[in-house]
Write a protein that holds these residues in place. Structure first.
Motif, short mmCIF file in Angstrom:
data_model
loop_
_atom_site.label_atom_id
_atom_site.label_comp_id
_atom_site.label_asym_id
_atom_site.label_seq_id
_atom_site.Cartn_x
_atom_site.Cartn_y
_atom_site.Cartn_z
N SER A 73 25.38 31.84 27.57
CA SER A 73 25.29 30.39 27.79
C SER A 73 26.57 29.86 28.43
O SER A 73 26.54 28.94 29.24
CB SER A 73 25.04 29.66 26.46
N ASP A 74 27.71 30.46 28.08
CA ASP A 74 28.99 30.03 28.67
C ASP A 74 29.00 30.28 30.18
O ASP A 74 29.46 29.44 30.95
CB ASP A 74 30.14 30.79 28.00
N THR A 75 28.47 31.44 30.59
CA THR A 75 28.41 31.76 32.02
C THR A 75 27.50 30.80 32.77
O THR A 75 27.86 30.28 33.84
CB THR A 75 27.91 33.20 32.21
N LEU A 76 26.32 30.54 32.19
CA LEU A 76 25.38 29.64 32.85
C LEU A 76 25.88 28.20 32.82
O LEU A 76 25.64 27.43 33.76
CB LEU A 76 24.01 29.74 32.19
N ALA A 77 26.59 27.83 31.76
CA ALA A 77 27.18 26.49 31.70
C ALA A 77 28.23 26.31 32.79
O ALA A 77 28.32 25.26 33.43
CB ALA A 77 27.81 26.26 30.33
N TYR A 78 28.99 27.37 33.03
CA TYR A 78 30.03 27.33 34.07
C TYR A 78 29.41 27.10 35.44
O TYR A 78 29.84 26.21 36.19
CB TYR A 78 30.83 28.63 34.05
N PHE A 79 28.39 27.90 35.78
CA PHE A 79 27.79 27.79 37.11
C PHE A 79 27.00 26.49 37.26
O PHE A 79 26.98 25.89 38.35
CB PHE A 79 26.88 28.99 37.38
N THR A 80 26.39 26.02 36.18
CA THR A 80 25.70 24.73 36.24
C THR A 80 26.70 23.61 36.45
O THR A 80 26.48 22.69 37.24
CB THR A 80 24.90 24.47 34.95
N GLY A 81 27.83 23.70 35.75
CA GLY A 81 28.85 22.67 35.85
C GLY A 81 29.46 22.55 37.23
O GLY A 81 29.63 21.45 37.75
N LYS A 124 28.73 16.36 36.88
CA LYS A 124 29.35 15.10 37.29
C LYS A 124 29.97 14.33 36.12
O LYS A 124 30.97 13.66 36.28
CB LYS A 124 28.32 14.21 37.99
N HIS A 125 29.34 14.41 34.96
CA HIS A 125 29.77 13.62 33.81
C HIS A 125 30.60 14.50 32.86
O HIS A 125 30.11 15.52 32.37
CB HIS A 125 28.57 13.03 33.08
N PRO A 129 38.95 19.34 30.12
CA PRO A 129 38.67 18.50 31.29
C PRO A 129 37.60 19.03 32.24
O PRO A 129 36.95 18.25 32.93
CB PRO A 129 40.03 18.43 32.00
N LYS A 130 37.40 20.34 32.28
CA LYS A 130 36.46 20.91 33.24
C LYS A 130 35.02 20.95 32.73
O LYS A 130 34.10 21.15 33.52
CB LYS A 130 36.90 22.34 33.60
N LYS A 131 34.80 20.76 31.45
CA LYS A 131 33.43 20.82 30.91
C LYS A 131 32.68 19.53 31.23
O LYS A 131 33.23 18.43 31.15
CB LYS A 131 33.47 21.03 29.40
N THR A 132 31.42 19.70 31.61
CA THR A 132 30.57 18.55 31.93
C THR A 132 29.33 18.54 31.05
O THR A 132 28.94 19.57 30.48
CB THR A 132 30.14 18.58 33.40
N VAL A 133 28.69 17.37 30.98
CA VAL A 133 27.45 17.24 30.22
C VAL A 133 26.37 18.11 30.84
O VAL A 133 25.62 18.80 30.14
CB VAL A 133 26.99 15.76 30.20
N GLU A 134 26.30 18.10 32.17
CA GLU A 134 25.30 18.92 32.86
C GLU A 134 25.52 20.41 32.59
O GLU A 134 24.56 21.17 32.38
CB GLU A 134 25.36 18.65 34.37
N GLY A 135 26.80 20.81 32.59
CA GLY A 135 27.10 22.20 32.30
C GLY A 135 26.72 22.59 30.88
O GLY A 135 26.18 23.68 30.65
#
Length: 268
Positions: free
Chosen positions: A141-149, A154-155, A163-169
């Motif tokens: 999930s961390d890998t997919l969150a990274y690529f989604t982010g 955006k949010h 700072p680099k984590k997003t809601v979409e990610g």
């Protein structure tokens, strides 16, 4: 990135071999990782407190070799550990205080107790199949969150801590963890004769909830690092940081997977 890939190339086969072996090999590996992780935690916390490190290390070894996996001894063990820490602030009151006791005890629980849930899952019936959900829901999930982010993020999710984590990610990681776990469940059902009804669906549910918890684990580690103003806990794994940098999410997903299996066994 190159260092991260090289470390993964050598680390993943080693992880596969250790977890598949189980037993004393897995227990010893977790014990070593626990000691290293506890050293990292106590070292960074020395910026804010004075953890009683030698007591933490001694009780970690006692837990590894004599207490785990005997749950019935946990209460006595914790009481002895806490009593020893409290005695230390009597005999060494000029050096240590109650804050140091709290940091020492929390560090042990955070690193040692949570880490050993990996083996608790492995020791369960069909644990050789369930244990991989810990890593799929955390690292997958961390890998997919990274690529989604980096693709549609955006949010900001929690800019003060990461700072680099997003809601979409984060959402991508949850969906990804669930889907990866579902695929894993389908593959296991196809190539084995595991007699668990709805195994792929169970894997998907655990993977999705594990992905949520893994992100909380990552944010918890980020919070500690922000508090002591460091980037990484260590550098044991080139490109990945220390034990706590690489396994911070595992420390949260392992108990989640364990208790999810216990609850599902009661239901089904």
């Amino acid at each position: 990135m190159r260092l991260r890939i090289i470390t993964a190339v050598f680390g993943i086969p080693l992880l596969l071999g250790i977890v598949l072996s189980g037993g004393w090999i897995l227990k010893l590996a977790i014990g070593v990782m626990t000691l290293v992780g506890l050293y990292e935690f106590y070292t960074v916390m020395e910026k804010k407190a004075h953890p009683i490190k030698y007591i933490g290390y001694i009780y970690t070894m006692l837990f590894t070799f004599f207490v785990f996996p005997y749950d019935e001894w946990y209460f006595v063990f914790f009481m002895c550990f806490l009593f020893t820490l409290l005695l230390s602030i009597i005999f060494f009151h000029q050096k240590y205080n109650i804050i140091d006791v709290a940091v020492t005890f929390i560090g042990f629980f955070y690193v040692c107790i949570l880490f050993f849930y990996v083996q608790k899952v492995r020791n369960l019936e069909y644990g050789e199949y369930f244990v991989w959900l810990i890593f799929i829901s955390a690292w997958g999930s961390d890998t997919l969150a990274y690529f989604t982010g980096i693709t549609i993020g955006k949010h900001k999710l929690c800019p003060q801590l990461s700072p680099k984590k997003t809601v979409e990610g984060a959402l991508g990681g949850i969906v990804g963890g669930s889907l990866l776990s579902l695929i894993y469940g389908i593959i296991v059902t196809y190539i084995t004769e595991i007699p668990i009804i709805y195994f792929p669906a169970i894997c998907s549910i655990i993977g999705g909830t594990g992905a949520i918890v893994s992100q909380l684990g990552d944010l918890t580690a980020s919070s500690v690092k922000r508090y002591v103003n460091i980037k990484d806990y260590g550098n044991l794994f080139p490109g990945h940081g220390g034990v706590l940098d690489r396994f911070d999410s595992i420390l949260f997903t392992a108990p989640l997977v364990y208790y999810s299996i216990i609850v599902l066994n009661l239901i089904f």
